[in-house]
Design an enzyme around this catalytic site. Structure first.
Site, PDB file in Angstrom:
ATOM      1  N   LYS A   1      60.956 -76.023  30.901  1.00 58.41           N
ATOM      2  CA  LYS A   1      61.702 -75.462  32.035  1.00 58.41           C
ATOM      3  C   LYS A   1      63.177 -75.760  31.888  1.00 58.41           C
ATOM      4  O   LYS A   1      63.562 -76.866  31.540  1.00 58.41           O
ATOM      5  CB  LYS A   1      61.168 -76.111  33.329  1.00 58.41           C
ATOM      6  CG  LYS A   1      61.903 -75.747  34.582  1.00 58.41           C
ATOM      7  CD  LYS A   1      61.449 -76.605  35.760  1.00 58.41           C
ATOM      8  CE  LYS A   1      62.135 -77.960  35.774  1.00 58.41           C
ATOM      9  NZ  LYS A   1      61.934 -78.699  37.024  1.00 58.41           N
TER      10      LYS A   1
ATOM     11  N   SER B   1      61.116 -77.286  46.464  1.00 61.19           N
ATOM     12  CA  SER B   1      61.239 -75.866  46.835  1.00 61.19           C
ATOM     13  C   SER B   1      60.008 -75.069  46.403  1.00 61.19           C
ATOM     14  O   SER B   1      59.743 -73.987  46.917  1.00 61.19           O
ATOM     15  CB  SER B   1      62.469 -75.265  46.160  1.00 61.19           C
ATOM     16  OG  SER B   1      62.279 -75.229  44.757  1.00 61.19           O
TER      17      SER B   1
ATOM     18  N   ASP C   1      73.661 -90.677  71.104  1.00 56.48           N
ATOM     19  CA  ASP C   1      74.430 -90.169  69.956  1.00 56.48           C
ATOM     20  C   ASP C   1      73.628 -90.223  68.656  1.00 56.48           C
ATOM     21  O   ASP C   1      74.198 -90.086  67.567  1.00 56.48           O
ATOM     22  CB  ASP C   1      75.719 -90.967  69.794  1.00 56.48           C
ATOM     23  CG  ASP C   1      75.455 -92.423  69.455  1.00 56.48           C
ATOM     24  OD1 ASP C   1      74.268 -92.837  69.473  1.00 56.48           O
ATOM     25  OD2 ASP C   1      76.414 -93.154  69.161  1.00 56.48           O
TER      26      ASP C   1
ATOM     27  N   GLN D   1      67.822 -88.891  42.095  1.00 54.57           N
ATOM     28  CA  GLN D   1      69.224 -89.172  41.723  1.00 54.57           C
ATOM     29  C   GLN D   1      69.279 -90.506  40.985  1.00 54.57           C
ATOM     30  O   GLN D   1      69.835 -91.482  41.479  1.00 54.57           O
ATOM     31  CB  GLN D   1      70.096 -89.196  42.971  1.00 54.57           C
ATOM     32  CG  GLN D   1      70.109 -87.854  43.701  1.00 54.57           C
ATOM     33  CD  GLN D   1      71.139 -87.839  44.802  1.00 54.57           C
ATOM     34  OE1 GLN D   1      72.277 -88.236  44.601  1.00 54.57           O
ATOM     35  NE2 GLN D   1      70.737 -87.383  45.978  1.00 54.57           N
TER      36      GLN D   1
HETATM   37  C1  R5P Z   1      61.585 -82.693  38.607  1.00 55.48           C
HETATM   38  O1  R5P Z   1      61.893 -83.341  37.640  1.00 55.48           O
HETATM   39  C2  R5P Z   1      60.411 -83.032  39.469  1.00 55.48           C
HETATM   40  O2  R5P Z   1      59.403 -83.694  38.766  1.00 55.48           O
HETATM   41  C3  R5P Z   1      59.844 -81.777  40.122  1.00 55.48           C
HETATM   42  O3  R5P Z   1      59.368 -80.923  39.109  1.00 55.48           O
HETATM   43  C4  R5P Z   1      60.881 -81.086  40.947  1.00 55.48           C
HETATM   44  O4  R5P Z   1      61.515 -81.979  41.815  1.00 55.48           O
HETATM   45  C5  R5P Z   1      60.255 -79.963  41.743  1.00 55.48           C
HETATM   46  O5  R5P Z   1      61.250 -79.321  42.466  1.00 55.48           O
HETATM   47  P1  R5P Z   1      61.082 -77.836  42.984  1.00 55.48           P
HETATM   48  O6  R5P Z   1      59.731 -77.739  43.668  1.00 55.48           O
HETATM   49  O7  R5P Z   1      62.237 -77.647  43.925  1.00 55.48           O
HETATM   50  O8  R5P Z   1      61.177 -76.919  41.798  1.00 55.48           O
END
Ligand code: R5P
Length: 310
Positions: free
Chosen positions: A190, A221, A34, A94
């Site tokens: 950003k 990502s 499981d 988080q």
């Molecule tokens: C954000 O504060 C982190 O330092 C990275 O810039 C972020 O986790 C990158 O995430 P992704 O590649 O999904 O844009």
């Protein structure tokens, strides 16, 4: 000293063991039908200084649970001291409440690791330094910067180089490296409208004619990085490379990087590279095994770890 490896990154654990000239402890981490995790330590660890190496990378929850079960197993086997070595500490993003009625899961995970029985934590490039304070046990946060710096110095001629933080949150990290290299710093402002999406707004600094080095802790990502690279090129940068400690590279990130305008993405092996990463034409992996191995050795000998970064 004994090293115990979870299933998240056998290659790194093996390289750390080779650096320290020790064998990995014989243990099995298996699943019941499981998918419950079952752990067996197949040699005596009574009175030993144990280092459990486990990145809480994809699948994050399984690897986290494995770590907790491994800590419990060696604690019940009377280990003298247990250090949870997390080359990549998942859930670190988080670290605060982004809105009402949301959790601070980095703190919850820190509590779980401590409650399971860890005496110390050793980790690398925490998303935010203050996460160290989430643990009420000694926590060493290593930096991959010296490994990156060496690579940059070997590959780039200092002239015309510009360090770039891909977001405002990463400025302190990027500025420290820019200072060591004596190169200027630019910042990409950003804005992220929804989790998993990023939008580049502005570039603070003159990047025209510059060879840009994006510096960050995590690529997930790839959106942040690819958008930043596009914005820098639009602003006149000659080329853009990136140095990122943790290659989370979820979903279609590798394809996105391969198809992007990035000259090269350099990551470390804090997270085990997938086959897609290994064959990607513009992704290169630097090993942090010697750095972590050295920190483990120094911890075991009760020597300074911070002096690794002097
Ligand atoms: C954000 O504060 C982190 O330092 C990275 O810039 C972020 O986790 C990158 O995430 P992704 O590649 O999904 O844009």
């Amino acid at each position: 000293m004994k090293l115990v490896a979870g299933n998240s990154n056998h290659a790194l654990a093996g390289a750390i063991a080779a650096y320290l000239k020790v064998e990995l402890t014989d243990c099995s981490v298996r699943r019941f039908a499981d998918m419950e995790i079952f752990v067996e330590i197949n040699e005596n660890v009574r009175g030993e200084d144990i280092f459990i190496i486990q990145s809480t990378s994809f699948p994050a929850n399984d690897h986290m649970m494995e770590l907790l079960v491994l800590i419990d197993a060696v604690r019940r086997a009377s280990a003298r001291r247990i250090t949870a070595v997390l080359p990549y500490f998942g859930y670190a993003r988080q670290d605060r409440k982004p809105g009402p009625r949301t959790p601070i899961t980095a703190k919850l995970v820190a509590n779980m690791i401590t409650q399971a029985g860890a005496d110390r934590v050793l980790t690398l490039d925490l998303h935010a330094g203050q996460i160290q304070g989430f643990f009420d046990i000694p926590t060493d946060n290593l930096f991959a910067a010296p490994v990156m710096l060496r690579d940059i110095q070997e590959r780039f001629n200092g002239d015309n180089l510009m360090m770039v933080s891909p977001d405002v949150g990463g400025v302190v990290r990027a500025r420290a490296v820019a200072k060591r290299l004596s190169i200027p710093l630019a910042i990409v402002d950003k804005r992220r409208d929804r989790p998993g999406q990023s939008e580049v707004m502005n570039i603070i600094g003159e990047v025209k004619g510059k060879s840009c080095l994006l510096f960050d802790d995590i690529i997930d990502s790839g959106g942040t990085l690819c958008n930043a690279a596009d914005a820098l090129l639009t602003a006149g940068a000659t080329d853009v490379s990136a140095y990122i400690t943790h290659g989370v590279l979820s979903g279609g990130a590798v394809a996105r990087i391969t198809a992007s305008n990035l000259k090269e993405l350099v990551i470390t092996d804090s997270i085990q590279a997938t086959e897609a990463v290994r064959v990607a034409s513009n992704i290169r992996v630097l090993s942090i095994a010697p750095l972590i191995g050295e920190a483990i050795g120094r911890t075991a000998r009760e020597e300074s770890v911070s002096s690794l970064f002097d």
